[in-house]
Design a protein around this motif. Sequence first.
Motif, PDB file in Angstrom:
ATOM      1  N   LEU A   1      -3.351 132.109 -22.976  1.00  0.00           N
ATOM      2  CA  LEU A   1      -2.680 130.891 -22.174  1.00  0.00           C
ATOM      3  C   LEU A   1      -2.789 131.220 -21.205  1.00  0.00           C
ATOM      4  N   GLN A   2      -2.905 131.992 -20.428  1.00  0.00           N
ATOM      5  CA  GLN A   2      -2.224 132.122 -19.153  1.00  0.00           C
ATOM      6  C   GLN A   2      -3.629 133.358 -18.096  1.00  0.00           C
ATOM      7  N   LEU A   3      -4.559 132.767 -18.498  1.00  0.00           N
ATOM      8  CA  LEU A   3      -5.413 132.999 -17.853  1.00  0.00           C
ATOM      9  C   LEU A   3      -5.913 132.626 -16.637  1.00  0.00           C
ATOM     10  N   GLU A   4      -6.206 133.000 -15.556  1.00  0.00           N
ATOM     11  CA  GLU A   4      -6.334 131.834 -14.032  1.00  0.00           C
ATOM     12  C   GLU A   4      -7.624 132.182 -14.127  1.00  0.00           C
ATOM     13  N   GLU A   5      -8.338 130.757 -13.946  1.00  0.00           N
ATOM     14  CA  GLU A   5      -9.562 130.198 -13.741  1.00  0.00           C
ATOM     15  C   GLU A   5     -10.285 131.573 -12.760  1.00  0.00           C
TER      16      GLU A   5
END
Lengths: 374, 374
Positions: B135-139
């Motif tokens: 849900l929240q992983l950064e690119e």
Amino acid sequence: MSQHPSTGRRRPPSLRDVAEIAGVSIKTVSNVVNDYPYVRDTTREKVREAILQVGYRPQVAAQQLRTGASKMVTLAVPSLTFSYFSDLAQEFIDEAQLRGQTVVLHSISGGREAERTVLEGFNRVLGDGVIFNPLQLEEKLFARMERTSQPTVFIGEHLPEALPQGSDYVRIDNVSAAFDQTSHLITTGRRRIAFIGRIDTEQGAQPHSSGSLRRDGYLAALREHGLPADGGDVQAVADWRRPDGFAGAEALFARRPDVDGIVCGNDDLAIGVLATLRRLGRRVPEDVAVIGYDDTPDAPFTSPPLTTISPDKHALAATALDLLAERIQGYDGPPRVVDTPYTLVIRDSTTAADAGPQHSPTTPSAPDLEELPR
Amino acid sequence: MSQHPSTGRRRPPSLRDVAEIAGVSIKTVSNVVNDYPYVRDTTREKVREAILQVGYRPQVAAQQLRTGASKMVTLAVPSLTFSYFSDLAQEFIDEAQLRGQTVVLHSISGGREAERTVLEGFNRVLGDGVIFNPLQLEEKLFARMERTSQPTVFIGEHLPEALPQGSDYVRIDNVSAAFDQTSHLITTGRRRIAFIGRIDTEQGAQPHSSGSLRRDGYLAALREHGLPADGGDVQAVADWRRPDGFAGAEALFARRPDVDGIVCGNDDLAIGVLATLRRLGRRVPEDVAVIGYDDTPDAPFTSPPLTTISPDKHALAATALDLLAERIQGYDGPPRVVDTPYTLVIRDSTTAADAGPQHSPTTPSAPDLEELPR
DNA sequence: AGCCTGTTCTACAACGTTGCAAACAGCTTT
DNA sequence: AAAGCTGTTTGCAACGTTGTAGAACAGGCT
């Protein structure tokens, strides 16, 4: 990463790979990984670096083979599409995570046959134990089974108290919960209280069916408060579904038109009862109070929202995992049966909306789907 | 059943135990278990009996160690308390069961940190691969990562198309779904159609955010049908929640009072929009049609029930498991991005209740909780 | 009798890990 | 100098399984 023998599959790095790079023995790497104290700081550092370099992670399979434990537990529930079970599964997952355990999830939609497979150990040895919520297993299957094939904790309803060796049972205390249901109606002023539920009296009767237990709790509460408890207001129905509640209430009011409170064996029955009351023009809760059991997801959305018994899933999961852990640790005493708590969730079906303080631990009393916050 | 070395734990029977009883070699027992054809019928029978006698079940741990495969896959989703994810998990479990696989379930409520742990392989090697819905992983975490530590299939939204080696990505085709949303409004007679969604235009913008993709699909549909597509009816909002929909609709109608259809970037926005319309006294769907995206559990219960895009979870699960299986089998090509189908669930918010045939594949159009059948 | 063919069975090794006990180095104590 | 510590490192074996290769056997052929 090298290749696996025979299959051409990529293989994760092992202790050996780390050892080679760090220039130490395999055992030393293992010692570092397991925080064995007698390792020189300089070596520890060397090894740590090598571990990072190759991206080493211990392989559960090998650990399990060696130590006999995998820190995996299997959870077997009917279906995650019932929110009761998905919430319960979530509790188990969280609680297991806290204990360093991993949950293997099985869902048993295959009926009795599938449940038997679970009971017999899935035809393969996987984790360290099972938490099992059967729906359809017959008592005689339990009786026939001397001992479970692995540490097992049963949860849910309809199970006999005579369990196979190697298993325990966590349940809701049905008698006490029904007692509380009934007491709630009494203390809020009801005097002519009926019970409706499925009670098996035929030959195939499960002596510990939740129906009989709940009826017993209901009767006990009446007695406790000095109300007549001759069973005359017990309305037995054929099943646990909405139409049974509907028909049951019809029959009940034909016999006893002056009933002012109805203790329902589950929420679905209660929903049927509400429909009948609407048809008869009785107001809820003004004329008749209705209380359910289960706190199904529909309960907050009935009209009026349903007061009901809500099992404490968190406690259930924690207790079950504790018992299972003891079994896994080697405890092999006789089967234990443990009751877990529940809460009485008070909504509008027993108390007029403006009739004093309400507390609803789990869900808002009358949620408006249209309301903005989310 | 004997004792395990060191730990005093009960140990399940092994091939050796069976072999001893049947009076054959370990390998012969293994051959029987694996249906190796060159076993004499009489020996096979002998072995089968011994297997039943001791209750032998193969140990996955040893198989995995030997063959490198466990037929277990890990499913990592945010939380089963969202019915979207519990339904999805159920699909995965069923679909995996069909393939002889077992699902290990991880729920990631620990935020970004927890998600990174998943990405890095859980710190231990468990199954054969992972299905992961971050849900929240950064690119940038993806960019930094050369290759995943094990076969991985990503699912969900907000992921970049540039994935680490060893992984694939299954998603809903946002552009096409928004195109269909919009087309539905156009073909049911709307002409002044607005879009509302969160579109990140700042520096931290995710180029593939679902907001921009859905807006693009909306604009494409307008163009396709010869309607003005200058973007003037795009209402950008700050987030994806109900209040944003509420505020967004306010702003929109202040600018464009003659809008007769609103394409919403998700269901929660749509619910906010519905509230605004109620406040403004516009009737839905007579004056304004509203369409959502996600088919959340609330969608059938809004007033009026919400027409929306429903992702095909079954296809999603099947596709993801297929891709993962190929990775596990050894495929190591470049990351693949696959779109899965969705359905348009038509409810009342776009079509008057009596305005022609409605089909709703997933949920009844306007379920009455009080209705009896269950 | 010797040879070949095909069937049935088995010995061996290795997968990655850890408990046990022994080996080793560098000390201090006798 | 030998013996005895303490701290650090290592070799060995075994957990249960299966791929490989080959042994043992039966039957039929030359």
